[in-house]
Design an enzyme around this catalytic site. Structure first.
Site, PDB file in Angstrom:
ATOM      1  N   LEU A   1       0.856  -1.190   0.000  1.00 28.02           N
ATOM      2  CA  LEU A   1       0.000   0.000   0.000  1.00 28.02           C
ATOM      3  C   LEU A   1       0.886   1.233   0.000  1.00 28.02           C
ATOM      4  O   LEU A   1       1.916   1.261   0.681  1.00 28.02           O
ATOM      5  CB  LEU A   1      -0.900   0.026   1.240  1.00 28.02           C
ATOM      6  CG  LEU A   1      -1.889  -1.136   1.419  1.00 28.02           C
ATOM      7  CD1 LEU A   1      -2.604  -1.009   2.756  1.00 28.02           C
ATOM      8  CD2 LEU A   1      -2.893  -1.179   0.273  1.00 28.02           C
ATOM      9  N   ASP A   2       0.491   2.251  -0.761  1.00 29.52           N
ATOM     10  CA  ASP A   2       1.228   3.509  -0.736  1.00 29.52           C
ATOM     11  C   ASP A   2       1.274   4.055   0.689  1.00 29.52           C
ATOM     12  O   ASP A   2       0.388   3.781   1.505  1.00 29.52           O
ATOM     13  CB  ASP A   2       0.549   4.550  -1.640  1.00 29.52           C
ATOM     14  CG  ASP A   2       0.632   4.179  -3.112  1.00 29.52           C
ATOM     15  OD1 ASP A   2       1.516   3.389  -3.476  1.00 29.52           O
ATOM     16  OD2 ASP A   2      -0.195   4.705  -3.891  1.00 29.52           O
ATOM     17  N   GLN A   3       2.275   4.858   0.979  1.00 28.27           N
ATOM     18  CA  GLN A   3       2.427   5.422   2.322  1.00 28.27           C
ATOM     19  C   GLN A   3       1.183   6.187   2.759  1.00 28.27           C
ATOM     20  O   GLN A   3       0.767   6.120   3.914  1.00 28.27           O
ATOM     21  CB  GLN A   3       3.655   6.342   2.365  1.00 28.27           C
ATOM     22  CG  GLN A   3       3.968   6.865   3.761  1.00 28.27           C
ATOM     23  CD  GLN A   3       5.315   7.571   3.817  1.00 28.27           C
ATOM     24  OE1 GLN A   3       6.205   7.265   3.037  1.00 28.27           O
ATOM     25  NE2 GLN A   3       5.453   8.509   4.734  1.00 28.27           N
TER      26      GLN A   3
ATOM     27  N   THR B   1      -1.869   5.633   1.918  1.00 24.42           N
ATOM     28  CA  THR B   1      -3.068   4.785   1.917  1.00 24.42           C
ATOM     29  C   THR B   1      -3.101   3.955   3.190  1.00 24.42           C
ATOM     30  O   THR B   1      -2.094   3.385   3.594  1.00 24.42           O
ATOM     31  CB  THR B   1      -3.069   3.852   0.688  1.00 24.42           C
ATOM     32  OG1 THR B   1      -3.009   4.645  -0.497  1.00 24.42           O
ATOM     33  CG2 THR B   1      -4.314   2.992   0.658  1.00 24.42           C
TER      34      THR B   1
END
Length: 277
Positions: free
Chosen positions: A128-130, A132
């Site tokens: 997951l993106d930071q 998100t």
């Protein structure tokens, strides 16, 4: 290390590993050489048909993962069995270290939990993106990692996200099929590009407000910033996502939430659904 119950008459160990789980040749060879599969403590012949209900025991050496554990795990464990963990990654935390001194990522916290419970292996299946938050699937042994990796590639792990986007989408549901590549003018930004990587996102509007709407999104692929790029491509960037031309919010940030994971569990032979709402 773990047990698996045969669910159909006549299945062999060879069939299970090569055809049902579709493990790679290397890991199958290693399991064979280690005599890792037994029944009631006795070696089993890999080509002998097994009766439904036969319980296979798998015991093999598991390598140690390299993540340095934090002092204590502060990420929430949403689901656990002997094969995997599903944790709720907080917003603002990276999935995994990008540098050796990066030691406060989600996987560092997961390793603290794993070690506190007597283990030493944990590997994330996706990321997951930071910015998100939400559900992250983590394998607890190499066989699980191999199978879950393939399931991600074959799109049989359904990942659902929620986001509030600017404006109101004209249709209640739809699919964005647009390749994503790097922005030549920005080191971290991504753009829709015909020379980029294949990317598919399905969306459904679940609430409409004045000037915004809430959408649920299902990923077929897992490209960097995929949902953010695809929503901006439609002209409806996630509220507050200034990197993709949304208006700035009071918090100065955007909200993207991985709210559900669903898959047919390869070891438990049942549908597993985990929510983070």
């Amino acid at each position: 290390m773990f047990q698996y119950e045969i669910v159909q008459d006549g299945l062999t160990v060879e069939d299970l590993l090569r055809n049902k789980w579709r493990l790679g040749k290397k890991i199958v060879h290693e399991l064979r050489m280690a005599k890792a599969v037994t029944v009631n403590g006795e070696p089993v012949l890999w080509k002998d048909p097994l009766a439904k209900g036969t319980k296979l025991q798998f015991s093999f050496e598991v390598p140690a993962s390299s993540y340095k554990p934090t002092n204590a795990c502060t990420v929430e464990i949403k689901y656990e069995d002997e094969h995997c963990l599903i944790v709720s990654k907080p917003k603002g935390m990276s999935t995994h270290p990008n540098d050796e001194w990066d030691s406060n990522t989600c996987m560092n916290h997961v390793m603290a939990y794993i070690q506190a419970n007597g283990g030493h292996y944990a590997e994330h299946v996706h990321r997951l993106d930071q910015g998100t938050k939400g559900l992250l699937l983590v394998a607890k042994h190499p066989i699980a990692k191999s199978i879950f990796d393939r399931m991600i590639e074959e799109k049989t792990i359904i990942r659902t996200y929620a986001a509030e986007v600017q404006g109101n989408l004209r249709t209640d549901s739809g699919t964005v099929n647009a390749a994503i590549g790097k922005d030549r003018h920005h080191s971290t930004r991504r753009v829709v590009s015909p020379t980029g990587q294949h990317a598919v996102t399905h969306y459904e509007v679940v609430n409409r407000y004045k000037g915004t709407c809430v959408v649920h999104l299902v990923l077929e692929t897992g490209r960097t910033h995929q949902i953010r790029v695809h929503m901006a491509y439609l002209g409806h960037p996630i509220v507050g996502d200034t990197m993709y031309d949304a208006r700035e919010t009071a918090s100065g940030d955007y909200e993207l939430h991985a709210i559900q994971l669903e898959f047919n569990h390869p070891f438990l032979n049942e549908t597993t659904v985990v929510k983070d709402i």
